[in-house]
Design a protein around this motif. Structure first.
Motif: not given
Length: 304
Positions: A60-67, A83-87, A113-116, A139-143
């Motif tokens: 998940f190269p592009v990740a966003v935290d909205l917490s 951790a190594g697979r999330v940007g 975004t890949d992950l939210i 999100l990107k398609p399949d995000g």
């Protein structure tokens, strides 16, 4: 999570205004330096989210935290095998935007975004399906979206004793604990917002406190007190004392401590993509269910 009177919609087309965003922002500001005193719920939700990512073997190269509070997820992710697979996880929203999920457009481009991740924030949204739909668009398609929010069983003991105490002392009572979503509606909420492959689970548990006042201190440290819209009539000493007494009497354990129920709804859903697994069309099965299970198919006449 404690609350004030029922709110009314500003217009017939807008969702009902249940929560006061400015009040919520003030609660978050007050809690900013106190969360460490009572962050166990946020840590629990963050560790569950990180554990979910560990089981998904993709990047998940592009990740966003909205917490509402971003620290717990960052710490849980750093300690996890994912951790190594999330940007680098960005937190692009201001405190005002985190206080009112879905009220304004997310500062994210569509399909960027890949992950939210949104942990213990969405239960304050006036338009929960709308807030989820905004996340899906970003999100990107399949995000992937991973979220948590408090469910209907949360603070059920506090809700009942505050209502009974205020009725007894004042002859009338305001709502003092927020309405929460039903945990069984989680997957349906995701589907309504346009997510594919929705998953929902409910984590229900009890935390024991010395008394009502210790529970309220933790809620303040989390920023989870009174943000329902409308004027607030402060509780006086008589109401608080009666509520504390009722809590101990109705729910107290043998050692004098009191239980507080918390219910965390865990959500996960994907932005639709053509590569995702889809259910077979109705009537397309090539093997009868009875044959697959190795049992005899019974007709209505054979059932006693």
């Amino acid at each position: 999570m404690t609350a004030s009177p029922e709110a009314t919609s500003a217009s017939s087309s807008a969702p009902p205004r249940i929560f006061d965003a400015r009040r919520r922002e003030a609660r978050l500001a007050r809690a900013a330096h106190r969360l460490g005193q009572a962050d166990f719920l946020h840590v629990r939700a963050a560790e569950n989210a990180a554990g979910s990512l560990e089981a998904i073997l993709r990047d998940f190269p592009v990740a966003v935290d909205l917490s509402a509070h971003s620290g717990p997820f960052a710490q849980a992710l750093a300690a996890s095998d994912a951790a190594g697979r999330v940007g680098v996880v960005a937190s692009p929203t201001s405190r005002a935007e985190r206080a009112a999920p879905g009220a304004a457009a997310l500062p994210l481009d569509d399909g960027s975004t890949d992950l939210i991740v949104s942990l213990l924030s969405l239960h304050w949204a006036n338009d929960l399906p709308g807030a989820l739909a905004q996340i899906r668009k970003a999100l990107k398609p399949d995000g992937l979206f991973i979220g948590t929010l408090f469910g209907a069983g949360t603070l059920k003991e506090l809700r009942s004793v505050l209502t009974e105490a205020e009725l007894a002392e004042r002859g009338g009572a305001q709502a003092r604990v927020s309405p929460f979503a039903d945990g069984y509606d989680g997957a349906a909420l995701l589907q309504r917002a346009g997510f594919a492959l929705p998953v929902s689970d409910v984590d229900r548990f009890t935390v024991r406190y010395p008394d009502l006042f210790a529970l309220v201190r933790d809620l303040r440290a989390m920023g989870e007190t009174n943000v329902l819209d409308g004027p607030i009539r402060p509780l006086n000493r008589a109401v608080i004392a009666r509520a504390a007494s009722l809590y101990a009497e109705r729910h107290g354990d043998a050692d004098g401590r009191i239980p507080a129920t918390f219910e965390i709804i865990h959500l996960a859903g994907w932005k639709p993509h053509e590569s995702q697994q889809k259910p077979l069309a109705r009537g397309s099965a090539k093997v009868r269910l009875a044959d697959a299970l190795g049992v005899k198919e019974m007709t209505g006449d054979e059932i006693d």
